[in-house]
Design a protein around this motif. Sequence first.
Motif, PDB file in Angstrom:
ATOM      1  N   VAL A 409       0.710  -1.093   0.147  1.00  0.00           N
ATOM      2  CA  VAL A 409      -0.052  -0.114   0.034  1.00  0.00           C
ATOM      3  C   VAL A 409       1.034   1.186   0.037  1.00  0.00           C
ATOM      4  N   ALA A 410       2.025   1.097   0.388  1.00  0.00           N
ATOM      5  CA  ALA A 410       3.060   2.162   0.346  1.00  0.00           C
ATOM      6  C   ALA A 410       4.311   1.912   0.376  1.00  0.00           C
ATOM      7  N   ARG A 411       5.302   2.652   0.303  1.00  0.00           N
ATOM      8  CA  ARG A 411       6.856   2.577   0.410  1.00  0.00           C
ATOM      9  C   ARG A 411       7.676   3.264   1.140  1.00  0.00           C
ATOM     10  N   GLN A 412       8.403   2.813   1.988  1.00  0.00           N
ATOM     11  CA  GLN A 412       9.194   3.595   2.738  1.00  0.00           C
ATOM     12  C   GLN A 412      10.784   3.692   2.252  1.00  0.00           C
ATOM     13  N   GLY A 413      11.530   4.667   2.324  1.00  0.00           N
ATOM     14  CA  GLY A 413      12.739   4.837   1.848  1.00  0.00           C
ATOM     15  C   GLY A 413      13.597   5.774   2.727  1.00  0.00           C
TER      16      GLY A 413
END
Length: 938
Positions: A409-413
């Motif tokens: 549902v989302a991405r973290q970087g």
Amino acid sequence: MKLSAALELSGASAAGRLRVPLASEMSDSNTEHPGPWAADLADGSASAGGPAGISADSFVAALLRHASDAIAVSDRESGRFVVVSDSYCALTGYDRNELIGRTSVQLGLVADDAARSEALDRADRELGTLRELRIRRKDGEIRLFEFSVQLLAGGLMLTISRDLTERRQIAQQLHESEERFRMLAENSRDVIRLYDADATIRYASPSSLAVLGYAPQELIGHPSSEFQHPDDAASSDGRQGAIVGTDGEVTLTYRSRHNDGGYIWLESSVRALRDEPGGAVTGFQEAARDISDRVRSEEALRAAEERYRELFENSPTGITRVELDGTPLAVNPAWASLMGYDSPQQFITEVASMTELYVDPADREAMTRTAVEHGTASGLEVRLRRRDNTTLWIAMDIQSIRNADGEVVARQGTGVDITARKRSEEALRESEERFRLLAENSTDVITRVSTDSIMRYVSPASRELYGYDPEEMVGRSVWEYIHPEDHATVRQTSSAVRLPSGHDHAVEYRARRADGSYVWVESKVRTLWDLATGEPLGFHSTTRDISDRKHTEVELRRARQEAEGANSAKSEFLSRMSHELRTPLNAILGFGQLLERAPLDERPHRHAEHVVKGGRHLLTLIDEVLEITQIESGNISISVEPLLLTRAVEDTVELIRPLADHRGISIEADLTAVADLYVMADAQRLKQVLLNLLANAVKYNSPDGSIRVSAAEEGETIALGVSDTGAGIAAEDLPRVFTPFDRLGAETSDIEGTGLGLALARGLAEAMGGSLDATSELGTGSTFKLRLVRSEPQTPAPDRPASDHGKLRMSACRVLYVEDNVSNLRLVEEILADDDVEIIAASTGRLALDIAAGARADVILLDINLPDMTGEEVLHGLRAHPETATTPVIVLTADATPATRRRMLELGVSAHLTKPIDIDLLKTTLADNTSVPISRPN
């Protein structure tokens, strides 16, 4: 049937034995190998068995993904794996694709088939019971597992395992440690104490003094409470109750008073002593050690951990969370700052999508594609555009964020600025290009060598130097091309170059050419370091042909050896010349001095004075020639020490003043500027230089002239000037003033001199680390300036009063004189004729040794140049005989070289006198080394 339902129906309690962090949800990667339960698992139905608000399937998925124990579900009948947890994959070394659908037998997981059958049979009979089994990982490593088995509904079997290997190793190590402790306990440096039942100390080990500062007897009879910290008193009763309530040891940590008034932390193992097992407490036994340093370290560690948490919360690494279309959800302050924004809120407000920040759309597409295919993307290097439109390189790590259904549902970087590194890499590429151009056009051979001595690069110049193409040398060891006799030298340099000094190290050796011949080369080697790890990556060397230089060095060595041989021959000649000249001079000066002392008429007395004066002049010339020779060869004896300059100058001025007064010449010494300053000099040699300069200033001065002595500081030196008012020296003649034997025409005048004094003075000045120069003006006078290194003051040694024997008369003294020259013997007999001295003569060394014991001489005069033996051999013979072992021996020789004097004094002679004989010195020396009564006539 769902797996969650199967767990419920079986009544298994495996979940209660697992550590289950539910920070994120399990991915859907298990669906690649669906089992008979997969369809039921996918329908998302809830079960009351999971935590409130979470479906049982999600709960099980989280268990399989995050449980620290290894979980495997297999078909009971076939043994094939149906479900495996992430930790099971990690423990066995297989990935999930390799495990699902296969059995442990097919995979060879069990190291011992017999043990496997027994363990599984017992596990099947005794469900839930822990068993141990050795497991073979995919990489072949054997590990010890602990497992239990539960039956599930639907013909499934649940196995929960954990790795016991490290635990067993630790247990074994603990056992060995306890055994060693038992053996060492009796000699332990820990404090051992025994207490009565009321906690009164009745024994303390000797280590109490070292740990607590109290001797054992200072502790015995005192209650333990007397030494405890006031803040620990409240918990004292509770601690004692814990000790009484158990038969085992209780470990306590508390503060105890040290004899210095402070408190130290002790870690104590205490056991209650009972009259019988389970009986009444009769006392206590304690073993305590000082853990003050550890407590301080733990406190420092806690503080460090707190600081670490604060740093983590304020991480300098940029962190961002975005939706799948690139819309930013959250960024931390470090990311906002990295991108040029004042705050995270400003970034989120102004940036509609992360996609607009990419300088190259291909970077965005590659990152998105990798994240979609693998769920994560690590170490991707992309260019992003900052708020001010500048570009920076960022190293990005991307993780997918999934919901409860496993959907992304989302991405973290996380991003780190690597712009500087990229610029460095570009600079490195440019540098390597320049290196390539330089290496390919250099006449020197440029080589890069790995740490295992294998050549990785060789420049084209190898064809000219070695006769090899670079391709023939690359991949081969450097030692193949180094002469075997030079391996040790090169290895020594190889060890030195590994030190992180940053310097090049040069080494010379013989290198083998393609035709088998050897050529002398010089290599300058430098280590190439890994800046990240600090470890060496290899070595860079530049090598050139030095055959011509080596040939020149050989020729220079040969020339130096010839010069040293010639210098040695010259020294030998001068030593022999000195001896041959001093022998006749001994008679001339000796008998001349006797004539001076005789009651003669004025004319014969004047003739005797001229003889002595001429003889002394010749003796001075001989001494100065020898000293100049010693200076040139570097063999002159110099003992440099801090000296008070004013004292040396004033003493020398007083010595020369009578000569100056006789000629009507005044001497003025202005040393105010250096009144308390010290210089580094040899006291005797400094006086010799000053006497020469002052004597010249008197001899070459105008009648009724003046001499001025001045001094001043010049940096780290002190300059001492001696100026006269003589005729001066022409500018063209001034360079010759320090040339030996060149008196600038004064040899035709009535001024006495040898032409060696100034040459000798300059040599002595330089030997003391100083210098001597001259300036002059015709008609005005000359100035000689002596410069010496300034020194820190030193407490002077007390002066020893000089002996003044005057005209001595020795009573009942017997002298054995070993001398082969009759005239020298007669001279000594004449010198001592007025004294009550008996002289026994021996013309050879053998005769001297034969008569020495019977002669019972008070002192022995020894010439060291005898026809049959050397003086050293005679001295050894005298010392070997009990009758002459302690008899004083005075050397009287024409050999005035410092080496001979030093050698004879080291052999134990009492004094070393040189010919020609100084009558007063001879008598003084005899008096100083004779214990017979000495009288001084009034």
